[in-house]
Design an enzyme around this catalytic site. Structure first.
Site, PDB file in Angstrom:
ATOM      1  N   SER B  67       0.773  -1.347  -0.066  1.00  0.00           N
ATOM      2  CA  SER B  67       0.101   0.117  -0.061  1.00  0.00           C
ATOM      3  C   SER B  67       0.961   1.363   0.089  1.00  0.00           C
ATOM      4  O   SER B  67       0.400   2.473  -0.158  1.00  0.00           O
ATOM      5  CB  SER B  67      -0.972  -0.180   1.092  1.00  0.00           C
ATOM      6  OG  SER B  67      -0.200   0.225   2.172  1.00  0.00           O
ATOM      7  N   LYS B 104       0.864   4.295   6.746  1.00  0.00           N
ATOM      8  CA  LYS B 104       0.413   5.259   6.000  1.00  0.00           C
ATOM      9  C   LYS B 104       0.801   6.564   6.117  1.00  0.00           C
ATOM     10  O   LYS B 104       1.683   6.751   7.051  1.00  0.00           O
ATOM     11  CB  LYS B 104      -1.051   5.257   6.145  1.00  0.00           C
ATOM     12  CG  LYS B 104      -1.775   3.970   5.926  1.00  0.00           C
ATOM     13  CD  LYS B 104      -1.923   3.510   4.535  1.00  0.00           C
ATOM     14  CE  LYS B 104      -2.630   2.275   4.494  1.00  0.00           C
ATOM     15  NZ  LYS B 104      -1.841   1.038   4.768  1.00  0.00           N
TER      16      LYS B 104
END
Lengths: 435, 148
Positions: B67, B104
């Site tokens: 990701s 993230k």
């Protein structure tokens, strides 16, 4: 002379907090940590405390609660706790000039004469915030003019949430008010038995003890309790110890995961404990002359035949060489070993310590040219190599006498740790996974 | 708007108007390499000094998943986390989300979200008034280029 000021910093639910830090899925869940061999509860998260799980309760007595409340259970992961403790202590050392590490999860800070722009409470809050941010461990801080009062202040900081984890007891009136609220056996160093004796004299609260006549207390009890009275009145009597006192003895012992019945297995266990004790001894930079071996059956198992014995032996010269200590320990074990018992625990103790170069050498042991029965230098070199290799990962090099794993991959005398968490901070294979 | 940004296991930092109130506890850090000693003893370079400013606050984690590939973070990479750094807009962070840790980019403007760096993934909005668990700020990526 500036007023002495001490802070006691104590980690909240330390073992449980260490486990929770690396498990976001357990954030709200009650959690307990078990003692060696997964026997009793030694730490509880705040959720587990709220459920009424008691400290020290044997795990088999709370099986029902564990299932009913979905309580997470962990074996003691001392590798993890020791690393997290070192992080907390190291951070404290950046915030105060003098730090006394009191236990794995507690430290005293000496704030005497510290020029600070912050008042005590603000400083306490800052300690709390930085330790929390950097290490993830929540601490409470108690600040007072004596160590005994700092301990009580910390107790209050833990007990009363309105304090936001910090209590400053510099003020004499606040001291008196808190002392009035606390039972005498909450005081550092008093404990239950002494507390009972004090209560018989009509001393019930901490304030009663503070108001007692110190000389009277010394007559009835000891100079130690008298010192406590003075400390409760704001007179600092207990020294600040930055360096831990040199150990006077080293004990390595374990309860067995399963009972040990053969001499061979017991030899392996004693050999391992001796090697571990020798390693600790070298870390302390000491030589030991006396080694004691002890073995015993379980006193909780009254139906089975009982046996317990210990034996001490003296080395001809103090040594820190694992081989000397193992040889002596095995010889001692063979003297006290009896067949036909189910042994529950065994251990090794080293005592009578010497600093390097202080003892009388054995005339056979060492000659001026460094050559002897077995060269001292050779021994030093071998042991330091051994320790160096083993520091890189636990027990890579070990003595054959410790035994090798059996076909099922475990030794029966190894500690039972069925709920062990990974060594998140000390083993590359165990570090956290993130998505 | 206001979102409570929580240091996982640590304190809470209030964000108002999209800006985090950063605690003011930043002492002077001796960055870089130590000054050469008076005598010219051979000095080896220590990668720890380069990557780790505060050992007590530093943790390592391993990445699983793709990701964050557009930020140069690949599966099996090792990340260095420094918990002493207050998380700010644009930092790569480790956050505890739905019971697991995720890496993230933290965005505080125009609204709080955790931004993946891979078009195949959507941003994770952090609803107003909720808590976001931040474990720490990522400072370095360590990847073995030969062992893949």
């Amino acid at each position: 002379m500036p007023e002495p000021t001490f802070a006691l910093v104590d980690c909240n639910n330390f073992y449980a907090s260490c486990e929770k830090l690396f498990r976001p899925d357990l954030k709200q869940r009650p959690l307990v940590v078990l003692s060696n061999n997964d026997g009793c509860v030694v730490a509880r998260s705040k959720e587990a405390k709220a459920l009424g799980i008691k400290m020290g309760v044997p795990i088999f007595k709370i099986r029902h609660e564990l299932r009913q409340h979905n309580i997470a259970v962990f074996s003691s992961n001392y590798t993890l706790y020791a690393d997290m403790s070192a992080r907390v202590m190291r951070t404290l050392e950046e915030m105060a000039q003098r730090v006394e590490i009191y236990s794995i999860d507690e430290a005293f800070l000496d704030l005497t004469g510290t020029q600070s722009l912050l008042d005590n409470s603000q400083f306490g809050q800052q300690v709390r915030q930085i330790i929390g941010d950097w290490t993830g461990i929540t601490v409470c801080v108690g600040i007072a003019p004596t160590k005994t009062l700092a301990k009580l202040a910390n107790h209050a900081a833990k007990k009363y949430p309105a304090t936001q984890g910090v209590v400053d007891l510099s003020d004499r009136q606040r001291q008196q008010r808190l002392l009035g609220l606390l039972p005498v056996d909450e005081i550092w160093g008093i404990g239950r038995r002494l507390g009972l004796r004090l209560q018989q004299m009509g001393i019930n609260s901490a304030l009663d003890l503070a108001n007692a006549n110190p000389k009277n207390i010394r007559q009835h009890f000891s100079v130690v309790v008298e010192r406590t009275v003075r400390e409760l009145n704001g007179e600092s009597c207990i020294d600040f110890e930055e360096l831990p006192p040199t150990k006077k003895q080293i004990v390595c012992s374990r309860s067995f995961g399963e009972r040990v019945t053969s001499l061979q297995e017991m030899r392996e266990a004693i050999c391992k404990h001796s090697a571990r004790a020798a390693e600790k001894l070298r870390k302390e930079k000491r030589y030991a002359k006396i080694i004691t071996v002890f073995i015993r059956t379980s006193p909780f198992n009254a139906q089975q035949p009982q046996y317990a014995n210990s034996l001490s032996g003296e080395l001809s010269v103090p040594s820190d060489d694992s081989r000397d200590l193992i040889n002596q320990a095995i010889r001692l074990l063979e003297h006290i070993w009896r067949d036909g018992y189910a042994y529950a625990k065994a251990g090794v103790m080293l005592s009578d310590f010497y600093e390097p170069g202080v003892y009388q050498p054995d005339i056979f042991d060492q000659q001026p040219n460094g050559k002897g029965r077995r060269g001292h230098k050779e021994s030093q070199a071998l042991m330091s190599t051994l320790d160096k290799i083993n520091r890189q990962g636990k027990s890579k090099l070990f003595f054959a006498g410790q035994g090798v794993k059996n076909s099922s991959g475990t030794k029966s005398w190894v500690m039972k740790r069925e709920h062990l968490s990974p060594a998140y901070t000390t083993n590359w294979n165990d570090i956290l996974k993130v998505k | 708007m206001s979102v409570l940004l929580v240091r996982h296991g640590g304190s809470a930092v209030h964000i108002k108007n999209g800006y985090a109130n950063i605690p003011l506890f930043r002492e002077a850090v001796s960055a870089g390499f130590p000054s050469p000693a008076e005598d010219y003893i051979e000095q080896s370079l220590d990668l720890n000094e380069h990557c780790i400013k505060r050992p007590a606050a530093t943790f390592f984690v391993r990445v699983q998943g793709d990701s964050m590939i557009d930020a140069g973070i690949y599966s099996e990479d090792m990340l260095v986390i420094d918990r002493s750094i207050p998380a700010a807009h644009g930092d790569i962070v480790i956050a505890g989300l739905h019971g697991e840790f995720t890496v993230k980019e933290l965005q505080l403007r125009p609204r709080t979200c955790l931004m993946p760096k891979n078009k195949a993934y959507s941003p994770i909005d952090i609803p107003e008034g909720s808590e976001l668990d931040i474990f720490g700020v990522v400072t370095h990526v360590i990847r073995n280029l030969r062992q893949k």
